[in-house]
Motif scaffolding. Sequence first.
Motif, PDB file in Angstrom:
ATOM      1  N   SER A  49      46.783  32.330   8.204  1.00 17.83           N
ATOM      2  CA  SER A  49      46.156  31.437   9.174  1.00 17.83           C
ATOM      3  C   SER A  49      46.656  31.737  10.580  1.00 17.83           C
ATOM      4  N   LYS A  50      45.727  31.784  11.503  1.00 13.96           N
ATOM      5  CA  LYS A  50      46.092  32.015  12.894  1.00 13.96           C
ATOM      6  C   LYS A  50      46.676  30.759  13.531  1.00 13.96           C
ATOM      7  N   ALA A  51      46.336  29.619  12.927  1.00  7.44           N
ATOM      8  CA  ALA A  51      46.802  28.373  13.530  1.00  7.44           C
ATOM      9  C   ALA A  51      48.275  28.164  13.220  1.00  7.44           C
ATOM     10  N   GLN A  52      49.075  27.908  14.219  1.00 10.33           N
ATOM     11  CA  GLN A  52      50.489  27.591  14.046  1.00 10.33           C
ATOM     12  C   GLN A  52      50.631  26.089  13.853  1.00 10.33           C
ATOM     13  N   THR A  88      54.339  16.624  26.237  1.00  6.42           N
ATOM     14  CA  THR A  88      55.184  17.509  25.440  1.00  6.42           C
ATOM     15  C   THR A  88      54.336  18.691  25.002  1.00  6.42           C
ATOM     16  N   ILE A  89      54.814  19.892  25.272  1.00  4.24           N
ATOM     17  CA  ILE A  89      54.049  21.107  24.988  1.00  4.24           C
ATOM     18  C   ILE A  89      54.323  21.553  23.556  1.00  4.24           C
ATOM     19  N   SER A  90      53.269  21.789  22.786  1.00  8.74           N
ATOM     20  CA  SER A  90      53.451  22.267  21.419  1.00  8.74           C
ATOM     21  C   SER A  90      53.739  23.757  21.412  1.00  8.74           C
ATOM     22  N   GLN A  91      54.256  24.245  20.276  1.00 10.99           N
ATOM     23  CA  GLN A  91      54.582  25.670  20.176  1.00 10.99           C
ATOM     24  C   GLN A  91      53.324  26.509  20.351  1.00 10.99           C
ATOM     25  N   SER A  92      52.242  26.124  19.667  1.00  8.39           N
ATOM     26  CA  SER A  92      50.947  26.753  19.894  1.00  8.39           C
ATOM     27  C   SER A  92      50.082  25.694  20.575  1.00  8.39           C
ATOM     28  N   PHE A  93      50.136  25.695  21.896  1.00 13.34           N
ATOM     29  CA  PHE A  93      49.615  24.568  22.661  1.00 13.34           C
ATOM     30  C   PHE A  93      48.092  24.626  22.796  1.00 13.34           C
ATOM     31  N   ASP A  94      47.517  23.465  23.038  1.00 15.31           N
ATOM     32  CA  ASP A  94      46.097  23.320  23.322  1.00 15.31           C
ATOM     33  C   ASP A  94      45.969  22.945  24.796  1.00 15.31           C
ATOM     34  N   MET A 146      58.862  23.267  26.603  1.00 13.71           N
ATOM     35  CA  MET A 146      57.974  24.415  26.764  1.00 13.71           C
ATOM     36  C   MET A 146      58.606  25.632  26.100  1.00 13.71           C
ATOM     37  N   TRP A 147      57.785  26.418  25.395  1.00 13.18           N
ATOM     38  CA  TRP A 147      58.287  27.567  24.633  1.00 13.18           C
ATOM     39  C   TRP A 147      57.927  28.905  25.255  1.00 13.18           C
ATOM     40  N   SER A 148      56.872  28.957  26.012  1.00  6.70           N
ATOM     41  CA  SER A 148      56.474  30.236  26.591  1.00  6.70           C
ATOM     42  C   SER A 148      55.848  30.005  27.953  1.00  6.70           C
ATOM     43  N   VAL A 149      55.844  31.067  28.761  1.00  2.00           N
ATOM     44  CA  VAL A 149      55.279  30.971  30.103  1.00  2.00           C
ATOM     45  C   VAL A 149      53.753  30.901  30.064  1.00  2.00           C
ATOM     46  N   ASP A 150      53.158  31.189  28.903  1.00  2.00           N
ATOM     47  CA  ASP A 150      51.693  31.149  28.791  1.00  2.00           C
ATOM     48  C   ASP A 150      51.142  29.770  29.135  1.00  2.00           C
ATOM     49  N   LEU A 191      67.001  21.104  15.311  1.00  2.00           N
ATOM     50  CA  LEU A 191      67.753  22.351  15.409  1.00  2.00           C
ATOM     51  C   LEU A 191      66.991  23.505  14.770  1.00  2.00           C
ATOM     52  N   LYS A 192      66.307  23.206  13.676  1.00  2.00           N
ATOM     53  CA  LYS A 192      65.611  24.271  12.953  1.00  2.00           C
ATOM     54  C   LYS A 192      64.365  24.738  13.691  1.00  2.00           C
ATOM     55  N   LEU A 193      63.854  23.921  14.595  1.00  2.26           N
ATOM     56  CA  LEU A 193      62.687  24.339  15.357  1.00  2.26           C
ATOM     57  C   LEU A 193      62.940  25.659  16.077  1.00  2.26           C
ATOM     58  N   SER A 194      64.121  25.771  16.692  1.00  2.00           N
ATOM     59  CA  SER A 194      64.443  27.000  17.412  1.00  2.00           C
ATOM     60  C   SER A 194      64.468  28.184  16.463  1.00  2.00           C
ATOM     61  N   TYR A 195      65.025  27.976  15.276  1.00  3.09           N
ATOM     62  CA  TYR A 195      65.080  29.057  14.291  1.00  3.09           C
ATOM     63  C   TYR A 195      63.685  29.414  13.791  1.00  3.09           C
ATOM     64  N   SER A 196      62.896  28.403  13.474  1.00  2.00           N
ATOM     65  CA  SER A 196      61.563  28.654  12.924  1.00  2.00           C
ATOM     66  C   SER A 196      60.681  29.391  13.917  1.00  2.00           C
ATOM     67  N   HIS A 197      60.933  29.195  15.193  1.00  2.00           N
ATOM     68  CA  HIS A 197      60.095  29.805  16.220  1.00  2.00           C
ATOM     69  C   HIS A 197      60.517  31.238  16.546  1.00  2.00           C
ATOM     70  N   LEU A 198      61.581  31.704  15.939  1.00  2.00           N
ATOM     71  CA  LEU A 198      62.043  33.073  16.193  1.00  2.00           C
ATOM     72  C   LEU A 198      61.077  34.105  15.618  1.00  2.00           C
ATOM     73  N   PRO A 199      60.934  35.244  16.283  1.00  2.00           N
ATOM     74  CA  PRO A 199      60.248  36.370  15.634  1.00  2.00           C
ATOM     75  C   PRO A 199      61.018  36.753  14.382  1.00  2.00           C
ATOM     76  N   VAL A 200      60.311  37.206  13.365  1.00  2.54           N
ATOM     77  CA  VAL A 200      60.956  37.422  12.069  1.00  2.54           C
ATOM     78  C   VAL A 200      62.065  38.472  12.146  1.00  2.54           C
ATOM     79  N   TYR A 201      61.953  39.422  13.074  1.00  2.00           N
ATOM     80  CA  TYR A 201      62.982  40.463  13.159  1.00  2.00           C
ATOM     81  C   TYR A 201      64.298  39.931  13.724  1.00  2.00           C
TER      82      TYR A 201
END
Length: 883
Positions: free
Chosen positions: A159-162, A239-245, A293-297, A420-430
């Motif tokens: 799914s593309k939706a986060q 509040t900005i979501s990780q995959s924001f609208d 906010m998670w990204s500059v986008d 706390l886990k939000l930061s971990y979950s949002h990490l790139p898998v590498y």
Amino acid sequence: MAAYAALTSLLHILDDIKHHPSPPISIHQQQFESITQTVTSLQEFLETYNSPFANTNEADPLEIRIAEAAYAAQDVIESHIMDMIKLRKSSGAYHGQIHSGGETSSMQSKPLMWFNYFGFLMKPIYHGRKISYIDNLCLKKVIKDMDLVKKEAMKISVSKAQLQRSVSTSGGSSRSSIMVGFGDASREIMDKLTNGVDDRRLQVIPIVGMGGIGKTTLAKHVYAHPYIKEHFDIRAWVTISQSFDTREILCELLSQANKKSKEEMSGMSENEVGLALHKYLFNRRFIIVMDDMWSVDAWDKMQNFFPDNWNGSRIVVTTRQSQLSSQLNKNYCLRLKLLDEVSSWDLFSNSVFGEESCPLELEDIGKKIVENCRGLPLAIVVVGGLLKKMEHTKECWESIRTNSSSVVNSADEDFCLKILKLSYSHLPVYLKPCFIYMGVFDEDRAVRVSTLVKLWDSEGFLRPQSGKSLETSAKEYLNELVDRNLILVHELGSTGNIKRCKVHDLLRDLCCREAGKQGFYYVTGKHESQALNRQRCVVIPRGTSKDEVRDALQSMPLARTLLCHCDEVVPMPESRLLRTLKAFDTDRSGSHNYLFDDLFQFVNSRYLAVGVQRVSEIPSSITFLWNLQTLIIFHSTMVDASYISGMTQLKHIEFHKGDIFMKHPPAFPWVVMNNLQTLKGVALNFPVKYIPYIKKLTGTNFALGNLMYMVKLESCRCYEPNWSLDTIFPRCLKKLSLGSHTSSWVLTGLNLEKIGALPLLQKLKLERAGFENGVWETSEEQFPSLKYLELKWCRLVSWITDSSHIPCLEKLRLYAIKELKEIPCEIGEIPTMQSIHLEYCSKSVVESAKAIAEEQDEIQVRAVLFNNSNNQALRWSLAGPNF
């Protein structure tokens, strides 16, 4: 996370075999390509896979299957390597028997030497059939199993939706927030928000810090302040979501601004809502808080809808990512720090007792509980909320004190751990394996970055990137984790690089939880032991009992890593497939003394850091370690390490305490060690042209003239240096340390000119150097990049310089420079100068530093004086705000 790490590690094994000059085994090309393609496909799948088990305490069955398939492939390949090398040993090659096309020639117990020793060992041996190729049946089964897992993975529609999070209108959780310990930060933000007279432009004010440190609490406190309400015409919070609208965020802002229902905007497009918001904000003074906010986008898509009214309007952004803050405002951000002891106690008391005081009989236990929270506001508030509902007795509080760190992550699972886990979950898998790996180190442990990078490399976590070394990739990974506030910078080096890092205890607990959930590593005494026989990484922390150590090491046949932090003597582990063995630490005294022959049975070793028993020679069996990359040895005698010189895969060689030498045997040419980057503690009595790409060199009594052959040398530390007229330093040198343990040595003006001409030199340390005639006079265009200068026990009477001569100097340290009359005042005029550190220097030198500090307010001076009565009055007279 564990699955991705297993796949990456498998690719490293395949790559090591493919590019080794004399690989121990061969894999048929078709099979090699099949495995590589399958592994790459599974990696790509995991990079976009959203596990339905991510927010549970259960491991994802699909990820487990992927990891186990990768582990099975590793087992087949590495077991075959071990068997082949064992067979070669038993065939007589180890004792000097040469097999070539079935013919044998004896070297009569003379050990096979450097130039072809290891390469020869890896040649095929014939016993009726060629055995260098891996067993087809075993590998075919592994490939088949991996293909089945791949097909199952491909069936899953990614799914593309986060994870979506509804836009909040009130700053998030309804949980009451207590503003303690942020008085200075609050006043600073208030000033930035309301000082519109001096700066009327629209400004973005970033608030940066790790998860749970209080960014949102601070923002809410300021947002609700009566003066803010009065000062601004319009206030709005989203509040900005990780995959924001973007449209939803703009609708929320417009609704709060014009006090109209969002239903009235249902027929409007994103752009129309944005233009309506811009129109309503125009010519009005507004404050907008964009929380989490998670990204500059998000900013890029909305910034054009915020008009610059030149009336002091402000936008506050809270974020965990330091890099984002610099993109929003290059000149300012507020970085929240962990609370100090007093503020931590105040916050705890308010959380538990409100306006009342803590009972005296509970105060000592309470302060110990607070100490375990290590200054993290979220941890303090959650523990306080738990104790508020419990009986206020010593027995209850003592039960919490014994494991308060774990209670923070278990008392309010939905609120605390998930944040706390939000930061971990949002990490790139590498990045996830690298972060989770931080849990293998003891609590509160500051880890050397150089050690961490070597371990990440050894574990196979690092993805190869075109044009970059794995070490460069590792440092980029570290910087990204630091930017995300998951890893803390504990200490900076003298030139501003990260020297040591650590993780907050709560994040370390998160690391251990995730590792236990996925079977990533096993910490003795912490994790359940039922699956110990399948563990790939075993950690023995400080305080582990002898019985626990023995039981763990006898039950880990498949382990690839053993990390020992305990003080007990650790026997050899049962696993013969070990790749990483760390039982010695340069930052801690003591080590486990092993026999070399015992260590060298681990033929797949990549990383060995151990103490060894007294020996006179490193045995030739070390050359069976076909892929050894890091060798760190603690010893106390003189050791012949000649066999090392033929091991072309070595990247780092470090010997501590004892003396090491490498002889140049007659009639045998040397092998060029193209991969070697670090050489420490080895006497350079061999041609240095065979280590052409060395980057870090530490040794004693070697000819500096040889350095010209080291075209990539960045760091050099030499005691008892031998100068020559033709000494030429490599122009890439960034750090240089020259000195003597015993007597002074002459540093001529010509030698200083050669050092000063180095274009990239950032750090210079001189010990017991005697400046020619006691004078050092610098000149233009010298030391163009020098940031750190240290002189220790040097004979220097007069120092003549100008602010333009060392234009980038930041830190000056003088130790026991007793004849120097004064520090030139021009040093204080260098624009970049930050600090002067003096120890046991003359009174006149200290007074000259004081004068510099009074003239230049931004320069900090620290002086350590001899402890005598004459200096007591001097101490009082010199005291000042920056001295």
